[in-house]
Design an enzyme around this catalytic site. Sequence first.
Site, PDB file in Angstrom:
ATOM      1  N   CYS A 199      -4.790  -2.249   3.358  1.00 63.14           N
ATOM      2  CA  CYS A 199      -3.916  -2.468   2.571  1.00 63.14           C
ATOM      3  C   CYS A 199      -3.712  -3.847   2.158  1.00 63.14           C
ATOM      4  O   CYS A 199      -3.980  -4.558   1.081  1.00 63.14           O
ATOM      5  CB  CYS A 199      -2.884  -1.752   2.051  1.00 63.14           C
ATOM      6  SG  CYS A 199      -1.655  -1.387   3.513  1.00 63.14           S
ATOM      7  N   HIS A 215       3.334  -4.266  -1.313  1.00 61.99           N
ATOM      8  CA  HIS A 215       3.259  -5.285  -0.247  1.00 61.99           C
ATOM      9  C   HIS A 215       3.161  -6.894  -0.618  1.00 61.99           C
ATOM     10  O   HIS A 215       2.662  -6.706  -1.921  1.00 61.99           O
ATOM     11  CB  HIS A 215       1.782  -5.310   0.389  1.00 61.99           C
ATOM     12  CG  HIS A 215       1.899  -4.107   1.489  1.00 61.99           C
ATOM     13  ND1 HIS A 215       2.612  -3.357   2.051  1.00 61.99           N
ATOM     14  CD2 HIS A 215       0.641  -3.543   2.213  1.00 61.99           C
ATOM     15  CE1 HIS A 215       2.413  -2.432   2.571  1.00 61.99           C
ATOM     16  NE2 HIS A 215       1.188  -2.541   2.989  1.00 61.99           N
TER      17      HIS A 215
HETATM   18  C1  2RA Z   1       0.613  -0.750   7.130  1.00 63.29           C
HETATM   19  N1  2RA Z   1      -1.606  -1.656   6.592  1.00 63.29           N
HETATM   20  O1  2RA Z   1       1.137  -1.168   6.217  1.00 63.29           O
HETATM   21  C2  2RA Z   1      -1.230  -0.790   7.358  1.00 63.29           C
HETATM   22  C3  2RA Z   1      -1.461   0.616   7.196  1.00 63.29           C
HETATM   23  N2  2RA Z   1      -1.523   1.068   5.956  1.00 63.29           N
HETATM   24  O2  2RA Z   1       1.182  -0.077   7.899  1.00 63.29           O
END
Ligand code: 2RA
Length: 340
Positions: A130, A243
């Site tokens: 991601c 994120h």
């Molecule tokens: C996380 N990118 O954010 C890793 C797995 N999704 O934990």
Amino acid sequence: MGYKVVVAGATGNVGREMLNILAEREFPVDEIAALASRKSLGTEVSFGDKTLKTKDLDTFDFAGWDIALFAVGSEATKVYAPKAAAAGCVVIDNSSLYRYDPEIPLVVPEVNPEAVEQYKNKNIIANPNCSTAQMVVALKPLHDRARIKRVVVSTYQSVSGAGKAGIDELWDQTKSIYNPTDDVAPKKFTKQIAFNVIPHIDVFMDSGETKEEWKMVAETKKILDKSIKVTATCVRVPVFVGHSEAINLEFEDFLDEDEARDILREAPGIMVVDKRENGGYITPIECVGEYATYISRIRQDSTIDNGLNLWCVSDNLRKGAALNAVQIAETLGNRCLKKG
Ligand code: 2RA
């Protein structure tokens, strides 16, 4: 005429989003099957205005099915993806299992759509991590214009990246801090995430990087350009979904911040929110449920000759996982996989 589509891992956060997005984008589905582990057998999941009862991944026969979106983690993928691929079903896998296999394409449709044509090697296409997906969407248009030499990225990753357990941990810790009850012994955890940040995602490697940081380096090189130097610090933050990334770029050639902003405004998959005033930038809470990769805080880095800083935010369950997987299926259909 459409496709017969399977979603494996349909009861997980990403699997549910895959079903939601297939319906939202009206992917041409003739028939759909939602698969889950035996313990979740019969669980009902939504597909647009329909309700599907999950079937057993372990006994499912993939013969005659066209595309399988997998969101079951590497262990289960190792068992079931080869079965699906051998039955002639093209697997689009969200786990990290196949991402680094040179014969298996790792695809972000806004960046390297042509790579889907390599699916014929093993009937499998890998979905990126991601934190990588949103970053390469932002980097691609700038790299095409001014050739990126080096990327320094710090991530602020939401707890949903760690699945339901990550969400539950933040929720439980926050409740226990706000509303401590004597009869609930605080769960033992290495580090508290509520009202804290943790510079550790996935396992530590001998280099001192975490595996999450290594993935961002390896995957950016595979998807975008192996000559780009990347260094990452991946941090878990007390946010449920979304994120964020602070990205510092060094280019071969000078790129003015205003030109960079104009290029990003025209680039696929990107929404620029960039005003130098209160609220003139995106925050993770505002990206939840959206498709876009948002870019803010675009500004020159005057400490080096050809530097630029930017802030990048996206829904990690969507562009970071489910949306990218559905877009790969769309690209596959548009380029090389005949319907029906
Ligand atoms: C996380 N990118 O954010 C890793 C797995 N999704 O934990």
